[in-house]
Design a protein around this motif. Structure first.
Motif, PDB file in Angstrom:
ATOM      1  N   ALA A  70       0.830  -1.208   0.000  1.00  0.00           N
ATOM      2  CA  ALA A  70       0.000   0.000   0.000  1.00  0.00           C
ATOM      3  C   ALA A  70       0.864   1.258   0.000  1.00  0.00           C
ATOM      4  CB  ALA A  70      -0.936  -0.006   1.205  1.00  0.00           C
ATOM      5  N   GLN A  71       1.947   1.224   0.792  1.00  0.00           N
ATOM      6  CA  GLN A  71       2.869   2.370   0.797  1.00  0.00           C
ATOM      7  C   GLN A  71       3.431   2.621  -0.600  1.00  0.00           C
ATOM      8  OE1 GLN A  71       5.589   0.920   3.830  1.00  0.00           O
ATOM      9  NE2 GLN A  71       4.846   2.407   5.318  1.00  0.00           N
ATOM     10  N   GLY A  72       3.848   1.536  -1.266  1.00  0.00           N
ATOM     11  CA  GLY A  72       4.396   1.680  -2.607  1.00  0.00           C
ATOM     12  C   GLY A  72       3.370   2.177  -3.607  1.00  0.00           C
ATOM     13  N   ALA A  73       2.134   1.681  -3.496  1.00  0.00           N
ATOM     14  CA  ALA A  73       1.083   2.108  -4.420  1.00  0.00           C
ATOM     15  C   ALA A  73       0.778   3.593  -4.251  1.00  0.00           C
ATOM     16  CB  ALA A  73      -0.175   1.277  -4.192  1.00  0.00           C
ATOM     17  N   TRP A  74       0.649   4.037  -3.000  1.00  0.00           N
ATOM     18  CA  TRP A  74       0.375   5.457  -2.775  1.00  0.00           C
ATOM     19  C   TRP A  74       1.547   6.330  -3.239  1.00  0.00           C
ATOM     20  CZ3 TRP A  74      -4.272   6.888  -2.506  1.00  0.00           C
ATOM     21  CH2 TRP A  74      -5.247   6.196  -1.791  1.00  0.00           C
ATOM     22  N   ALA A  75       2.768   5.824  -3.043  1.00  0.00           N
ATOM     23  CA  ALA A  75       3.931   6.596  -3.501  1.00  0.00           C
ATOM     24  C   ALA A  75       3.911   6.752  -5.022  1.00  0.00           C
ATOM     25  CB  ALA A  75       5.217   5.905  -3.055  1.00  0.00           C
ATOM     26  N   LEU A 284      -7.505  -2.733   5.984  1.00  0.00           N
ATOM     27  CA  LEU A 284      -7.756  -3.146   4.600  1.00  0.00           C
ATOM     28  C   LEU A 284      -9.002  -2.463   4.043  1.00  0.00           C
ATOM     29  CD1 LEU A 284      -6.992  -6.967   4.871  1.00  0.00           C
ATOM     30  CD2 LEU A 284      -5.540  -5.196   3.880  1.00  0.00           C
ATOM     31  N   GLY A 285     -10.064  -2.407   4.834  1.00  0.00           N
ATOM     32  CA  GLY A 285     -11.274  -1.741   4.375  1.00  0.00           C
ATOM     33  C   GLY A 285     -11.065  -0.257   4.148  1.00  0.00           C
ATOM     34  N   GLY A 286     -10.327   0.380   5.064  1.00  0.00           N
ATOM     35  CA  GLY A 286     -10.044   1.802   4.914  1.00  0.00           C
ATOM     36  C   GLY A 286      -9.197   2.107   3.700  1.00  0.00           C
ATOM     37  N   GLU A 287      -8.191   1.263   3.448  1.00  0.00           N
ATOM     38  CA  GLU A 287      -7.338   1.470   2.277  1.00  0.00           C
ATOM     39  C   GLU A 287      -8.128   1.311   0.976  1.00  0.00           C
ATOM     40  OE1 GLU A 287      -3.493   2.122   2.198  1.00  0.00           O
ATOM     41  OE2 GLU A 287      -4.728   3.107   3.699  1.00  0.00           O
ATOM     42  N   GLN A 288      -8.996   0.316   0.937  1.00  0.00           N
ATOM     43  CA  GLN A 288      -9.815   0.138  -0.263  1.00  0.00           C
ATOM     44  C   GLN A 288     -10.726   1.335  -0.481  1.00  0.00           C
ATOM     45  OE1 GLN A 288     -11.570  -3.848   0.430  1.00  0.00           O
ATOM     46  NE2 GLN A 288     -10.563  -4.458  -1.458  1.00  0.00           N
ATOM     47  N   GLN A 289     -11.331   1.833   0.601  1.00  0.00           N
ATOM     48  CA  GLN A 289     -12.225   2.975   0.464  1.00  0.00           C
ATOM     49  C   GLN A 289     -11.467   4.231   0.036  1.00  0.00           C
ATOM     50  OE1 GLN A 289     -15.670   3.134   0.553  1.00  0.00           O
ATOM     51  NE2 GLN A 289     -15.120   5.114  -0.319  1.00  0.00           N
ATOM     52  N   ASP A 290     -10.275   4.433   0.593  1.00  0.00           N
ATOM     53  CA  ASP A 290      -9.480   5.593   0.183  1.00  0.00           C
ATOM     54  C   ASP A 290      -9.061   5.502  -1.275  1.00  0.00           C
ATOM     55  OD1 ASP A 290      -9.587   6.954   2.589  1.00  0.00           O
ATOM     56  OD2 ASP A 290      -7.823   5.956   3.406  1.00  0.00           O
ATOM     57  N   LEU A 291      -8.743   4.307  -1.727  1.00  0.00           N
ATOM     58  CA  LEU A 291      -8.412   4.137  -3.135  1.00  0.00           C
ATOM     59  C   LEU A 291      -9.595   4.479  -4.031  1.00  0.00           C
ATOM     60  CD1 LEU A 291      -6.280   0.857  -3.378  1.00  0.00           C
ATOM     61  CD2 LEU A 291      -5.607   3.120  -4.191  1.00  0.00           C
ATOM     62  N   SER A 459      -7.025  14.610  -0.014  1.00  0.00           N
ATOM     63  CA  SER A 459      -7.384  14.175   1.332  1.00  0.00           C
ATOM     64  C   SER A 459      -7.368  12.655   1.440  1.00  0.00           C
ATOM     65  CB  SER A 459      -8.780  14.711   1.689  1.00  0.00           C
ATOM     66  OG  SER A 459      -9.196  14.236   2.958  1.00  0.00           O
ATOM     67  N   ALA A 460      -7.972  11.970   0.458  1.00  0.00           N
ATOM     68  CA  ALA A 460      -8.025  10.509   0.501  1.00  0.00           C
ATOM     69  C   ALA A 460      -6.633   9.897   0.374  1.00  0.00           C
ATOM     70  CB  ALA A 460      -8.936   9.987  -0.609  1.00  0.00           C
ATOM     71  N   SER A 461      -5.813  10.432  -0.510  1.00  0.00           N
ATOM     72  CA  SER A 461      -4.481   9.867  -0.704  1.00  0.00           C
ATOM     73  C   SER A 461      -3.592  10.122   0.511  1.00  0.00           C
ATOM     74  CB  SER A 461      -3.834  10.450  -1.969  1.00  0.00           C
ATOM     75  OG  SER A 461      -3.722  11.862  -1.884  1.00  0.00           O
ATOM     76  N   THR A 462      -3.744  11.277   1.147  1.00  0.00           N
ATOM     77  CA  THR A 462      -2.979  11.558   2.363  1.00  0.00           C
ATOM     78  C   THR A 462      -3.390  10.620   3.489  1.00  0.00           C
ATOM     79  OG1 THR A 462      -2.715  13.892   1.766  1.00  0.00           O
ATOM     80  CG2 THR A 462      -2.416  13.310   4.080  1.00  0.00           C
ATOM     81  N   THR A 463      -4.696  10.424   3.658  1.00  0.00           N
ATOM     82  CA  THR A 463      -5.190   9.514   4.691  1.00  0.00           C
ATOM     83  C   THR A 463      -4.711   8.091   4.437  1.00  0.00           C
ATOM     84  OG1 THR A 463      -7.170  10.880   5.015  1.00  0.00           O
ATOM     85  CG2 THR A 463      -7.259   8.616   5.807  1.00  0.00           C
ATOM     86  N   GLY A 464      -4.808   7.648   3.181  1.00  0.00           N
ATOM     87  CA  GLY A 464      -4.370   6.294   2.847  1.00  0.00           C
ATOM     88  C   GLY A 464      -2.887   6.087   3.082  1.00  0.00           C
ATOM     89  N   THR A 465      -2.088   7.081   2.737  1.00  0.00           N
ATOM     90  CA  THR A 465      -0.642   6.979   2.941  1.00  0.00           C
ATOM     91  C   THR A 465      -0.303   6.898   4.422  1.00  0.00           C
ATOM     92  OG1 THR A 465      -0.207   8.218   0.902  1.00  0.00           O
ATOM     93  CG2 THR A 465       1.560   8.117   2.513  1.00  0.00           C
ATOM     94  N   HIS A 466      -0.900   7.762   5.220  1.00  0.00           N
ATOM     95  CA  HIS A 466      -0.624   7.754   6.661  1.00  0.00           C
ATOM     96  C   HIS A 466      -1.094   6.453   7.309  1.00  0.00           C
ATOM     97  CE1 HIS A 466      -0.493  12.458   6.854  1.00  0.00           C
ATOM     98  NE2 HIS A 466       0.597  11.931   6.302  1.00  0.00           N
ATOM     99  N   ARG A 467      -2.244   5.945   6.891  1.00  0.00           N
ATOM    100  CA  ARG A 467      -2.737   4.700   7.461  1.00  0.00           C
ATOM    101  C   ARG A 467      -1.782   3.552   7.153  1.00  0.00           C
ATOM    102  NH1 ARG A 467      -7.090   4.443   5.036  1.00  0.00           N
ATOM    103  NH2 ARG A 467      -8.591   5.192   6.564  1.00  0.00           N
ATOM    104  N   ALA A 468      -1.287   3.486   5.926  1.00  0.00           N
ATOM    105  CA  ALA A 468      -0.349   2.422   5.558  1.00  0.00           C
ATOM    106  C   ALA A 468       0.937   2.525   6.351  1.00  0.00           C
ATOM    107  CB  ALA A 468      -0.059   2.480   4.054  1.00  0.00           C
ATOM    108  N   ASP A 469       1.410   3.742   6.585  1.00  0.00           N
ATOM    109  CA  ASP A 469       2.646   3.917   7.359  1.00  0.00           C
ATOM    110  C   ASP A 469       2.476   3.447   8.798  1.00  0.00           C
ATOM    111  OD1 ASP A 469       3.862   4.987   5.139  1.00  0.00           O
ATOM    112  OD2 ASP A 469       3.516   7.073   5.724  1.00  0.00           O
ATOM    113  N   SER A 470       1.383   3.848   9.434  1.00  0.00           N
ATOM    114  CA  SER A 470       1.186   3.501  10.843  1.00  0.00           C
ATOM    115  C   SER A 470       0.798   2.036  11.017  1.00  0.00           C
ATOM    116  CB  SER A 470       0.116   4.400  11.458  1.00  0.00           C
ATOM    117  OG  SER A 470      -1.124   4.250  10.783  1.00  0.00           O
ATOM    118  N   ALA A 471       0.052   1.491  10.064  1.00  0.00           N
ATOM    119  CA  ALA A 471      -0.424   0.110  10.197  1.00  0.00           C
ATOM    120  C   ALA A 471       0.728  -0.886  10.203  1.00  0.00           C
ATOM    121  CB  ALA A 471      -1.394  -0.224   9.068  1.00  0.00           C
ATOM    122  N   LEU A 472       1.775  -0.620   9.448  1.00  0.00           N
ATOM    123  CA  LEU A 472       2.882  -1.564   9.338  1.00  0.00           C
ATOM    124  C   LEU A 472       3.450  -1.894  10.716  1.00  0.00           C
ATOM    125  CD1 LEU A 472       4.919  -3.187   7.696  1.00  0.00           C
ATOM    126  CD2 LEU A 472       6.285  -1.097   7.453  1.00  0.00           C
TER     127      LEU A 472
END
Length: 498
Positions: A70-75, A284-291, A459-472
């Motif tokens: 997810a981190q790589g995809a958002w990057a 996983l649900g949050g990342e899908q929704q942000d995408l 907003s969605a891409s920032t949220t998704g990126t931060h979630r992926a960083d913290s989730a790891l």
């Protein structure tokens, strides 16, 4: 050593010393290890612990891989693919407006009453040329590894220099001839015809292809990552459910074998696994929704509206060419109709019937936002209204587009009546109700609508990126905790057999 463990060891020693018929008794330790087809209690406990640990490690590997993916995809999306679409769209916009301003300069000619209009057109032309060169350079840097984008860029690079040379010669010849407004010098008009044919025949189609190629790369990343998250959710259910079931089964076995009601460490490991599954499922649900929000809800609209903006600019250029070049009025009217249909299609309505059909469509959507009776890029947008304020902004843009279309018919009526000077004045008027004023009002409304979707994408891409960083790190910490607790829960029981 507990009473249960003593009794089990005695039973195993007796079985080992008895041996098979005809064999001499063996020592308890060696005999216990040699009984075929039977694992000792410590061995079974070790295998159970190992199985739980393997499931936990597999789950940790899944979650780590998903988070880093997810981190790589958002990057890729935020650092490369979305900016590439934006850069390509900006290039398309600069090219369409560049040709419009060239036509405007020829249309104004040397008429002193239009001197300020001419000066404005010259300034915008120079800005568009600078912007196009900059956007072209950026798009060239962006295109690395994207073969369709590189092909489109090659066509633009091949034609850009030739277009600028042709347009520059046309403007210079018209200035030297001191041509009046609306009646360009024939030699200048011949040069401009070559320039605009090159623009519409090569540069704009290539720019459109460049936008499409970059947008397709973005879409592919979205599809791949959305699919990866869906697969991860399935494996999370299987591995996480398996780990939880194994932990519960291990606790039940220990309770029956060792007469213990509960194993605190294993109970804590089970609880932590539940927490891990809950947080991972939410991730996983949050990342899908942000995408979905970033790509489908927001950026699909950004692409459609950016294309619409460039196409309206091209239709404005076609309108100027219609006034400018009497010999090609049929062709330029057809170009205007094609552009208009791309922006907002009304079941193939021709220019004479377009205004009435558009008025009906506008009335319908104002009465019921779901009654969308038009297609084109604006149809795509109205079918994708998602964010707060987007519906009102879209309606404002639609009404501004309708006003601009009405202005165009007035211009054509003036030209048909032989009122060329009046047509030029109205076509370029910035006074309220003038064609250029309404064009600018539409463009401002359209940019505001684009801005709503760009803000939602960011907003969605920032949220998704931060979630992926913290989730790891959160998920890996939970997995490590489960492993420690499994070991802590099994260790006392294993020590009883030493």
């Amino acid at each position: 050593m507990t009473t249960v463990a003593v009794r089990e060891r005695q039973q195993e020693q007796e079985q080992g010393e008895a041996g098979a018929p005809g064999e001499a008794p063996r020592s308890g330790r060696r005999a216990r290890l040699s009984v075929p087809g039977r694992l000792s209690v410590p061995a079974r406990l070790r295998w159970a612990v190992a199985g739980c640990a393997v499931l936990a490690l597999l789950l940790g590997g899944l979650l780590a891989g998903t988070a880093t993916g997810a981190q790589g995809a958002w990057a890729r999306i935020t650092g490369h693919e979305a900016p590439q679409v934006t850069d390509a769209g900006a290039l398309y916009q600069s090219l369409t407006d560049l040709d419009a301003q060239a036509a405007n300069q020829l249309m104004f000619g040397s008429d002193p009453r239009l001197a300020s209009n001419l000066a404005t057109a010259q300034q915008i032309y120079l800005k568009d040329r600078t912007d196009a060169d900059r956007d072209l350079q950026q798009a060239t840097l962006d295109a690395s590894g994207n073969a369709p984008a590189q092909t489109a860029l090659a066509a633009i690079l091949d034609g850009m220099g030739r277009y600028q040379d042709l347009a520059a010669r046309a403007l210079e010849l018209d200035t030297r001839a001191n041509a009046p407004a609306g009646r360009p010098d024939p030699a200048a008009l011949a040069e401009y015809r070559q320039a605009t044919d090159l623009m519409r025949g090569q540069l704009l189609p290539a720019a459109h292809s460049l936008v499409g190629a970059n947008d397709q790369a973005f879409e592919q990343s979205y599809t791949d990552e959305h699919g990866a998250l869906g697969s991860a959710a399935l494996w999370l259910t299987l591995l996480g459910g398996g780990l939880l079931a194994a932990l519960v089964a291990l606790q039940l076995w220990l309770a029956l074998r060792f007469r213990r009601v509960v194993n605190p460490a294993l109970a804590a490991a089970s609880l932590l696994t539940v927490v891990l599954l809950s947080t991972a499922g939410s991730f996983l649900g949050g990342e899908q929704q942000d995408l979905v929000t970033a790509r489908k809800d927001a950026y699909d609209s950004v692409v459609a509206l950016t294309q619409a903006r460039a196409t309206v600019s091209d239709s404005n250029a076609a309108e100027s060419r219609y006034v400018l070049d009497a010999g090609r009025r049929d062709q330029y009217q057809s170009d205007f109709e094609t552009d208009t249909d791309q922006v907002l299609s009304l079941n193939g309505a021709e220019l004479g019937a377009y205004d009435a059909a558009l008025a009906q469509a506008v009335s319908a959507v104002r009465a019921d936002p779901s009654a969308i009776r038009f297609g084109g890029e604006y149809g795509r947008e109205f079918h994708n209204i998602t964010f707060a304020g987007e519906g009102a902004a879209a309606l404002k843009t639609l009404l501004a587009f309708q006003a601009y279309q009405v202005d165009d018919r007035k211009i054509r009526a003036m030209v048909a009546a032989g009122q060329l000077e009046q047509a030029i004045a109205y076509c370029t008027s910035l006074a309220p109700g003038g064609s250029n004023a309404d064009f600018n009002a539409h463009d401002a409304a359209l940019q505001a609508l684009i801005g709503i979707n760009e803000k939602a994408y960011e907003s969605a891409s920032t949220t998704g990126t931060h979630r992926a960083d913290s989730a790891l790190w959160l998920q890996l910490g939970c997995v490590a905790g489960v492993l420690v607790l499994i070991g802590a829960g099994a260790a006392p029981r294993l020590r009883e057999y030493r």
